[in-house]
Scaffold this motif. Structure first.
Motif, mmCIF file in Angstrom:
data_model
loop_
_atom_site.group_PDB
_atom_site.id
_atom_site.type_symbol
_atom_site.label_atom_id
_atom_site.label_comp_id
_atom_site.label_asym_id
_atom_site.label_seq_id
_atom_site.Cartn_x
_atom_site.Cartn_y
_atom_site.Cartn_z
ATOM 1 N N LEU A 268 0.819 -1.207 0.000
ATOM 2 C CA LEU A 268 0.000 0.000 0.000
ATOM 3 C C LEU A 268 0.860 1.268 0.000
ATOM 4 C CD1 LEU A 268 -2.773 1.434 0.401
ATOM 5 C CD2 LEU A 268 -2.366 1.231 2.858
ATOM 6 N N ARG A 269 0.458 2.242 -0.837
ATOM 7 C CA ARG A 269 1.050 3.585 -0.821
ATOM 8 C C ARG A 269 -0.094 4.591 -0.838
ATOM 9 N NH1 ARG A 269 4.455 0.338 -0.181
ATOM 10 N NH2 ARG A 269 6.488 0.119 -1.218
ATOM 11 N N LEU A 270 -0.171 5.432 0.199
ATOM 12 C CA LEU A 270 -1.260 6.392 0.341
ATOM 13 C C LEU A 270 -0.660 7.737 0.730
ATOM 14 C CD1 LEU A 270 -4.609 5.656 2.204
ATOM 15 C CD2 LEU A 270 -3.517 7.870 2.324
ATOM 16 N N THR A 271 -0.856 8.743 -0.118
ATOM 17 C CA THR A 271 -0.205 10.042 0.082
ATOM 18 C C THR A 271 -1.186 11.173 -0.175
ATOM 19 O OG1 THR A 271 1.887 9.099 -0.713
ATOM 20 C CG2 THR A 271 1.738 11.503 -0.604
ATOM 21 N N PHE A 272 -1.280 12.089 0.785
ATOM 22 C CA PHE A 272 -2.032 13.330 0.620
ATOM 23 C C PHE A 272 -1.011 14.424 0.303
ATOM 24 C CE2 PHE A 272 -4.357 10.572 3.522
ATOM 25 C CZ PHE A 272 -5.617 10.551 2.946
ATOM 26 N N GLY A 273 -0.855 14.710 -0.997
ATOM 27 C CA GLY A 273 0.350 15.424 -1.399
ATOM 28 C C GLY A 273 0.249 16.920 -1.576
ATOM 29 N N ARG A 274 -0.867 17.432 -2.077
ATOM 30 C CA ARG A 274 -0.964 18.859 -2.388
ATOM 31 C C ARG A 274 -2.155 19.449 -1.637
ATOM 32 N NH1 ARG A 274 -2.459 19.596 -8.224
ATOM 33 N NH2 ARG A 274 -0.275 19.082 -8.658
ATOM 34 N N TRP A 275 -1.888 20.560 -0.955
ATOM 35 C CA TRP A 275 -2.942 21.235 -0.190
ATOM 36 C C TRP A 275 -3.053 22.686 -0.640
ATOM 37 C CZ3 TRP A 275 -6.042 19.074 3.688
ATOM 38 C CH2 TRP A 275 -5.739 17.738 4.016
ATOM 39 N N GLN A 276 -4.278 23.137 -0.833
ATOM 40 C CA GLN A 276 -4.543 24.533 -1.181
ATOM 41 C C GLN A 276 -5.640 25.048 -0.248
ATOM 42 O OE1 GLN A 276 -5.372 23.225 -5.285
ATOM 43 N NE2 GLN A 276 -4.013 24.888 -5.948
ATOM 44 N N VAL A 277 -5.338 26.097 0.463
ATOM 45 C CA VAL A 277 -6.262 26.652 1.458
ATOM 46 C C VAL A 277 -6.643 28.071 1.053
ATOM 47 C CG1 VAL A 277 -6.605 27.200 3.896
ATOM 48 C CG2 VAL A 277 -5.168 25.245 3.245
ATOM 49 N N THR A 278 -7.944 28.354 1.088
ATOM 50 C CA THR A 278 -8.448 29.693 0.790
ATOM 51 C C THR A 278 -9.224 30.209 1.995
ATOM 52 O OG1 THR A 278 -8.674 29.111 -1.550
ATOM 53 C CG2 THR A 278 -9.886 31.060 -0.808
ATOM 54 N N PRO A 279 -8.929 31.420 2.493
ATOM 55 C CA PRO A 279 -7.979 32.406 1.941
ATOM 56 C C PRO A 279 -6.547 32.243 2.441
ATOM 57 C CG PRO A 279 -9.198 33.384 3.736
ATOM 58 C CD PRO A 279 -9.758 32.010 3.570
ATOM 59 N N ASN A 280 -6.267 31.213 3.224
ATOM 60 C CA ASN A 280 -4.901 30.932 3.666
ATOM 61 C C ASN A 280 -4.333 32.062 4.519
ATOM 62 O OD1 ASN A 280 -2.790 29.065 3.772
ATOM 63 N ND2 ASN A 280 -1.676 30.036 2.109
ATOM 64 N N ALA A 281 -5.147 32.552 5.444
ATOM 65 C CA ALA A 281 -4.753 33.627 6.361
ATOM 66 C C ALA A 281 -4.757 33.101 7.788
ATOM 67 C CB ALA A 281 -5.706 34.816 6.235
ATOM 68 N N ILE A 282 -3.877 33.630 8.611
ATOM 69 C CA ILE A 282 -3.701 33.095 9.957
ATOM 70 C C ILE A 282 -4.921 33.321 10.851
ATOM 71 C CG2 ILE A 282 -2.585 35.186 10.881
ATOM 72 C CD1 ILE A 282 -0.695 33.275 12.422
ATOM 73 N N ASN A 283 -5.680 34.376 10.577
ATOM 74 C CA ASN A 283 -6.791 34.708 11.474
ATOM 75 C C ASN A 283 -8.150 34.622 10.772
ATOM 76 O OD1 ASN A 283 -6.423 36.882 9.802
ATOM 77 N ND2 ASN A 283 -6.775 38.432 11.390
ATOM 78 N N THR A 284 -8.240 33.787 9.717
ATOM 79 C CA THR A 284 -9.490 33.617 8.990
ATOM 80 C C THR A 284 -9.819 32.142 8.845
ATOM 81 O OG1 THR A 284 -9.044 35.634 7.725
ATOM 82 C CG2 THR A 284 -10.738 34.151 6.868
ATOM 83 N N ILE A 285 -11.055 31.781 9.153
ATOM 84 C CA ILE A 285 -11.502 30.400 8.987
ATOM 85 C C ILE A 285 -11.531 30.069 7.496
ATOM 86 C CG2 ILE A 285 -13.466 28.832 9.293
ATOM 87 C CD1 ILE A 285 -14.214 30.608 11.752
ATOM 88 N N PRO A 286 -10.923 28.968 7.069
ATOM 89 C CA PRO A 286 -10.884 28.642 5.638
ATOM 90 C C PRO A 286 -12.270 28.422 5.041
ATOM 91 C CG PRO A 286 -9.247 27.363 6.842
ATOM 92 C CD PRO A 286 -10.110 28.018 7.868
ATOM 93 N N SER A 287 -12.468 28.996 3.852
ATOM 94 C CA SER A 287 -13.725 28.808 3.128
ATOM 95 C C SER A 287 -13.640 27.679 2.114
ATOM 96 C CB SER A 287 -14.112 30.100 2.411
ATOM 97 O OG SER A 287 -13.108 30.448 1.465
ATOM 98 N N CYS A 288 -12.423 27.317 1.720
ATOM 99 C CA CYS A 288 -12.246 26.251 0.734
ATOM 100 C C CYS A 288 -10.889 25.586 0.954
ATOM 101 C CB CYS A 288 -12.326 26.815 -0.688
ATOM 102 S SG CYS A 288 -12.161 25.568 -1.988
#
Length: 417
Positions: A268-288
């Motif tokens: 088995l090989r299982l990898t979660f490789g790429r992450w994109q967070v919006t808006p990617n701000a330290i004090n904002t809850i992510p919307s996507c």
């Protein structure tokens, strides 16, 4: 194993193997010892011209095809389908000196060993350079081998835009113009295909073994998962009132790991490789939040289980998009038996492995009996200037290849008979 095959293996010139690898590394050499030799770039065309001259010196017939694959053929006693080996010489932008290159150079060294042993094979023996295996300049990778096996795919590749803004069709045209004097390969016939490659992983080194016979290539699934939430202030929104896309994404990840992960499953090989967070701000809850899953396994049942699981994740707030679907490849049992006999006759310790990485052999297996050999990669490092395989292992792999190529090229009954 016939004595003629062992004689050719013993004739293999280890010094020439290492010398040629060092010479090829000069084309696109980087200051840190690595190499940048992109597919169909001027520096790769220069390397191809150098290899063509070497093949001519060995007495080879030279061919090309519509996808800029190059073929160096040592004639046999009969004009029948050839036994073929080879790999690729294009690299990653900051690549090493062995990935792909070793398989091509070892193939040429095997031809020299046949010459030195004065062996006339029944079948021709051919060394191939496949175009754009890496996919680092043009996507997707393995364009050359896939188009050789399925010629209709070439038209799909022609419009690919390189990372340097050059269309694949234009780079291909430059290759064909430069090497216009080289005739086209007359057909797509191959008796069999053998690819010698570095492992690109740590298993052989950890087992202190110089060689592996490759059983097949794992099936692959790539997915992208998109989780939707609502942006809000991190300091003013209570935890119970949040629609946090990252929390939702983490829940999906845990669900996938619990359903599909198995620490006892060595394949088995299982990898979660790429992450994109919006808006990617330290004090904002992510919307996507988007993340990718790379899942590899040799079992079609396990792959189907994952596919069903991923479909079940889709909901109002979760979108699942399949990106890649590659079935497992099982290599030819008869060829692997010959490889095993060669290793034993040459007293080279070996094991069997599955490949977790893609190789040109994955496509050739659709056309003819196919298999691979692996030699160790130091610390499992590849696609990196630190890529290294010790000379004794390089020689062990090349000798096994020479022995097997000779054995296969002496048979006219068919590889799998």
């Amino acid at each position: 194993m016939r004595e003629t095959s062992l004689q050719v293996a013993r004739q293999l010139d280890e010094d020439w193997l290492n010398h040629l690898l060092a010479q090829l590394a000069e084309f696109g050499k980087l200051a840190d010892g690595g190499v940048d030799r992109q597919a169909l770039s001027e520096v790769e065309l220069d390397a191809r011209a150098w290899l063509i001259d070497l093949a001519r010196e060995l007495g080879c017939e030279i061919y090309r095809d519509a996808a800029a694959n190059l073929f160096f053929r040592r004639p046999g006693r009969l004009a029948v389908s050839p036994v073929v080996t080879g790999s690729h010489i294009d690299t990653q932008p900051s690549g090493g000196n062995y990935d792909g290159c070793y398989g091509v150079i070892a193939g040429l060294v095997c031809l020299k060993a046949l010459n030195d042993a004065q062996v006339v094979t029944e079948r021709p023996v051919e060394v191939v350079i496949w175009t754009n295996e890496e996919g680092s300049r043009f996507a997707p990778g393995a364009m050359g081998s896939s188009a050789f096996v399925n010629p209709g795919k070439l038209s799909d590749h022609l419009g690919a835009m390189g990372v340097d803004g050059v269309l694949f069709r234009d780079a291909l045209a430059r290759h064909q113009t430069r090497f216009a004097a080289i005739p086209l390969r007359p057909d797509r016939e191959m008796a069999c295909f053998l690819e010698l490659h570095i492992e690109q992983g740590p298993v052989l080194e950890n087992r202190n073994l110089p060689l592996a016979i490759v059983k097949g290539i794992q099936g692959v699934r790539w997915y992208q998962v998109t989780c939707h939430g609502v942006s809000a202030h991190a300091g003013t929104t209570p935890m119970t009132l949040r629609q946090d896309a990252m929390t939702l994404a983490r829940e999906q990840l845990v669900h996938i790991e619990q359903a599909m992960g198995d620490a006892t499953d060595d394949a088995l090989r299982l990898t979660f490789g790429r992450w994109q967070v919006t808006p990617n701000a330290i004090n904002t809850i992510p919307s996507c939040v988007r993340f990718t899953l790379d899942f590899r396994h040799p079992s079609t049942e396990k792959l189907a289980q994952l596919d069903a699981l991923m479909r079940s994740l889709s909901s109002e707030h979760v979108t699942v998009e399949p990106l890649l679907n590659k079935a497992p490849v099982t290599f030819d049992a008869r060829i692997n038996h010959i490889l095993q006999e060669a290793g034993e006759a040459l007293d080279i310790a070996h094991t069997t492995l599955l490949s977790g990485a893609f190789h040109d052999a994955m496509y050739l297996a659709e056309l003819c009996p196919t298999s691979m050999l692996f030699v160790p990669s130091h610390q499992g490092i590849s696609h990196n200037p630190a890529e290294y395989t010790d000379p004794r292992s390089l020689a062990a792999g090349a000798r096994t290849l020479a022995c097997a190529l000779t054995e296969l090229s002496q048979s006219l009954k068919g590889v799998t008979s």
